[in-house]
Design a protein around this motif. Structure first.
Motif, PDB file in Angstrom:
ATOM      1  N   TYR A 283      41.531  46.741  35.936  1.00 51.62           N
ATOM      2  CA  TYR A 283      42.815  47.080  36.555  1.00 51.62           C
ATOM      3  C   TYR A 283      43.041  48.582  36.555  1.00 51.62           C
ATOM      4  CZ  TYR A 283      47.848  47.567  37.166  1.00 51.62           C
ATOM      5  OH  TYR A 283      49.094  47.940  37.605  1.00 51.62           O
ATOM      6  N   ARG A 284      43.444  49.094  37.700  1.00 49.11           N
ATOM      7  CA  ARG A 284      43.849  50.487  37.856  1.00 49.11           C
ATOM      8  C   ARG A 284      45.105  50.484  38.712  1.00 49.11           C
ATOM      9  NH1 ARG A 284      40.879  50.783  34.368  1.00 49.11           N
ATOM     10  NH2 ARG A 284      38.949  51.887  34.144  1.00 49.11           N
ATOM     11  N   PRO A 285      46.232  50.957  38.174  1.00 45.40           N
ATOM     12  CA  PRO A 285      47.495  50.897  38.923  1.00 45.40           C
ATOM     13  C   PRO A 285      47.404  51.529  40.307  1.00 45.40           C
ATOM     14  CG  PRO A 285      47.865  51.735  36.713  1.00 45.40           C
ATOM     15  CD  PRO A 285      46.387  51.601  36.880  1.00 45.40           C
ATOM     16  N   GLU A 286      46.723  52.634  40.408  1.00 45.76           N
ATOM     17  CA  GLU A 286      46.653  53.335  41.690  1.00 45.76           C
ATOM     18  C   GLU A 286      45.830  52.580  42.737  1.00 45.76           C
ATOM     19  OE1 GLU A 286      43.303  54.696  39.072  1.00 45.76           O
ATOM     20  OE2 GLU A 286      45.446  54.457  38.779  1.00 45.76           O
ATOM     21  N   LYS A 287      44.985  51.636  42.313  1.00 40.71           N
ATOM     22  CA  LYS A 287      44.144  50.895  43.255  1.00 40.71           C
ATOM     23  C   LYS A 287      44.619  49.462  43.485  1.00 40.71           C
ATOM     24  CE  LYS A 287      39.976  53.520  42.448  1.00 40.71           C
ATOM     25  NZ  LYS A 287      38.572  53.481  42.093  1.00 40.71           N
ATOM     26  N   SER A 288      45.574  49.004  42.705  1.00 43.02           N
ATOM     27  CA  SER A 288      45.959  47.591  42.781  1.00 43.02           C
ATOM     28  C   SER A 288      47.011  47.301  43.842  1.00 43.02           C
ATOM     29  CB  SER A 288      46.459  47.109  41.424  1.00 43.02           C
ATOM     30  OG  SER A 288      47.669  47.756  41.111  1.00 43.02           O
ATOM     31  N   ARG A 289      47.760  48.285  44.239  1.00 45.16           N
ATOM     32  CA  ARG A 289      48.832  48.059  45.212  1.00 45.16           C
ATOM     33  C   ARG A 289      48.384  48.474  46.601  1.00 45.16           C
ATOM     34  NH1 ARG A 289      54.338  49.488  41.937  1.00 45.16           N
ATOM     35  NH2 ARG A 289      53.567  48.821  39.937  1.00 45.16           N
ATOM     36  N   GLY A 290      48.914  47.756  47.587  1.00 44.57           N
ATOM     37  CA  GLY A 290      48.613  48.103  48.962  1.00 44.57           C
ATOM     38  C   GLY A 290      47.269  47.590  49.432  1.00 44.57           C
ATOM     39  N   THR A 291      46.610  46.790  48.621  1.00 44.05           N
ATOM     40  CA  THR A 291      45.345  46.207  49.041  1.00 44.05           C
ATOM     41  C   THR A 291      45.553  44.721  49.266  1.00 44.05           C
ATOM     42  OG1 THR A 291      44.680  45.753  46.760  1.00 44.05           O
ATOM     43  CG2 THR A 291      44.009  47.878  47.682  1.00 44.05           C
ATOM     44  N   CYS A 292      44.605  44.098  49.899  1.00 43.23           N
ATOM     45  CA  CYS A 292      44.671  42.648  50.100  1.00 43.23           C
ATOM     46  C   CYS A 292      44.529  41.990  48.735  1.00 43.23           C
ATOM     47  CB  CYS A 292      43.555  42.198  51.034  1.00 43.23           C
ATOM     48  SG  CYS A 292      43.567  40.436  51.327  1.00 43.23           S
ATOM     49  N   LEU A 293      45.557  41.298  48.309  1.00 37.24           N
ATOM     50  CA  LEU A 293      45.558  40.708  46.973  1.00 37.24           C
ATOM     51  C   LEU A 293      44.916  39.330  46.990  1.00 37.24           C
ATOM     52  CD1 LEU A 293      49.126  41.692  45.772  1.00 37.24           C
ATOM     53  CD2 LEU A 293      46.969  42.816  45.277  1.00 37.24           C
ATOM     54  N   ARG A 294      43.879  39.215  46.185  1.00 37.40           N
ATOM     55  CA  ARG A 294      43.217  37.926  46.019  1.00 37.40           C
ATOM     56  C   ARG A 294      42.519  37.914  44.673  1.00 37.40           C
ATOM     57  NH1 ARG A 294      39.360  39.308  51.006  1.00 37.40           N
ATOM     58  NH2 ARG A 294      38.094  40.867  49.970  1.00 37.40           N
ATOM     59  N   TRP A 295      42.301  36.710  44.194  1.00 36.52           N
ATOM     60  CA  TRP A 295      41.660  36.516  42.900  1.00 36.52           C
ATOM     61  C   TRP A 295      40.523  35.533  43.087  1.00 36.52           C
ATOM     62  CZ3 TRP A 295      42.558  39.297  38.664  1.00 36.52           C
ATOM     63  CH2 TRP A 295      41.987  38.867  37.471  1.00 36.52           C
TER      64      TRP A 295
ATOM     65  N   VAL B 246      41.821  32.793  45.540  1.00 37.18           N
ATOM     66  CA  VAL B 246      43.267  32.616  45.533  1.00 37.18           C
ATOM     67  C   VAL B 246      43.865  33.781  46.315  1.00 37.18           C
ATOM     68  CG1 VAL B 246      45.337  32.472  44.092  1.00 37.18           C
ATOM     69  CG2 VAL B 246      43.167  31.518  43.262  1.00 37.18           C
ATOM     70  N   LEU B 247      44.617  33.468  47.362  1.00 45.68           N
ATOM     71  CA  LEU B 247      45.307  34.487  48.134  1.00 45.68           C
ATOM     72  C   LEU B 247      46.713  34.623  47.595  1.00 45.68           C
ATOM     73  CD1 LEU B 247      44.107  33.537  51.722  1.00 45.68           C
ATOM     74  CD2 LEU B 247      43.120  35.203  50.134  1.00 45.68           C
ATOM     75  N   VAL B 248      47.164  35.866  47.477  1.00 39.93           N
ATOM     76  CA  VAL B 248      48.441  36.189  46.846  1.00 39.93           C
ATOM     77  C   VAL B 248      49.455  36.600  47.906  1.00 39.93           C
ATOM     78  CG1 VAL B 248      49.554  37.790  45.241  1.00 39.93           C
ATOM     79  CG2 VAL B 248      47.289  36.875  44.731  1.00 39.93           C
ATOM     80  N   ASN B 249      50.699  36.180  47.707  1.00 37.10           N
ATOM     81  CA  ASN B 249      51.788  36.593  48.585  1.00 37.10           C
ATOM     82  C   ASN B 249      52.099  38.058  48.273  1.00 37.10           C
ATOM     83  OD1 ASN B 249      54.316  37.167  49.711  1.00 37.10           O
ATOM     84  ND2 ASN B 249      54.947  35.031  49.579  1.00 37.10           N
ATOM     85  N   GLU B 250      51.604  38.945  49.135  1.00 34.64           N
ATOM     86  CA  GLU B 250      51.732  40.379  48.890  1.00 34.64           C
ATOM     87  C   GLU B 250      53.182  40.858  48.949  1.00 34.64           C
ATOM     88  OE1 GLU B 250      48.734  42.750  50.962  1.00 34.64           O
ATOM     89  OE2 GLU B 250      47.653  40.882  51.291  1.00 34.64           O
ATOM     90  N   VAL B 251      54.025  40.191  49.736  1.00 33.85           N
ATOM     91  CA  VAL B 251      55.423  40.589  49.853  1.00 33.85           C
ATOM     92  C   VAL B 251      56.188  40.285  48.572  1.00 33.85           C
ATOM     93  CG1 VAL B 251      57.577  40.158  51.109  1.00 33.85           C
ATOM     94  CG2 VAL B 251      55.412  40.306  52.354  1.00 33.85           C
ATOM     95  N   GLU B 252      55.895  39.149  47.952  1.00 32.71           N
ATOM     96  CA  GLU B 252      56.616  38.731  46.757  1.00 32.71           C
ATOM     97  C   GLU B 252      55.916  39.113  45.451  1.00 32.71           C
ATOM     98  OE1 GLU B 252      57.683  34.615  46.999  1.00 32.71           O
ATOM     99  OE2 GLU B 252      58.592  34.860  48.976  1.00 32.71           O
ATOM    100  N   ALA B 253      54.745  39.737  45.531  1.00 35.03           N
ATOM    101  CA  ALA B 253      54.036  40.158  44.323  1.00 35.03           C
ATOM    102  C   ALA B 253      54.894  41.164  43.564  1.00 35.03           C
ATOM    103  CB  ALA B 253      52.695  40.770  44.679  1.00 35.03           C
TER     104      ALA B 253
END
Length: 169
Positions: A11-23, A86-93
């Motif tokens: 995890y890196r805060p600067e790289k975790s936001r604004g990207t396509c969120l999936r696990w 797993v696809l993440v709801n980026e708006v509600e993350a």
């Protein structure tokens, strides 16, 4: 509703936001997830540059949008090793601007605190209602505010302020 605790080693805060969120994972718990379920994302103090390098920190809560078979289109996550995407709801993350140490919630009393949280967890864990309450409590008013406002940003004017236990957020 299913809530799952996941450990993000890199995890890196600067790289975790604004990207396509999936696990990606091969763990069977991910096959049971449905839209609206949540991933509680933690990392180590080491990833955050903290002195307590082995401790666990809550950094985000991600609502699940969809679980699908891994299509194998990402070389970092081959289908042989990662069965589920797993696809993440980026708006509600929800991200915690200041990660919260939750080591005391997830690590059993008496467990060796020198063992890294990632090694301690050894994979995702389904959370009980009690653990969810403890995590919400540990995260404090910042997470509560995001939860109550649907993670919508508010302006600084008094009509949009939320007062939680005497603290204006």
């Amino acid at each position: 509703m299913i809530d799952v605790l996941v450990y993000w080693k890199t995890y890196r805060p600067e790289k975790s936001r604004g990207t396509c969120l999936r696990w990606h994972s091969n763990h069977r718990v991910f096959g049971d997830l449905l839209p609206g379920d949540r991933l509680w994302v933690i990392t180590s103090g080491k990833s955050l540059g903290r002195d307590d390098a082995s401790a666990g920190y809550l950094v985000a809560v991600w609502p699940v949008t969809q679980v699908m078979p891994n299509p194998g289109d990402d070389p970092d996550y081959p289908t042989q090793k990662y069965q589920h995407r797993v696809l993440v709801n980026e708006v509600e993350a929800m991200y915690l601007d200041q990660p919260v140490c939750i080591d005391h919630v997830i690590r059993a009393e008496g467990a060796d605190k020198q063992v890294s949280v990632g090694r301690f967890l050894r994979g995702p864990r389904r959370l009980s209602d009690e653990k969810i309450r403890q995590l919400r409590s540990a995260a404090g008013p910042h997470l509560a505010h995001k939860w109550l406002t649907g993670n919508k940003s508010t302006t600084d004017n008094a009509s949009n302020a939320v007062n939680l236990e005497g603290q204006t957020l």
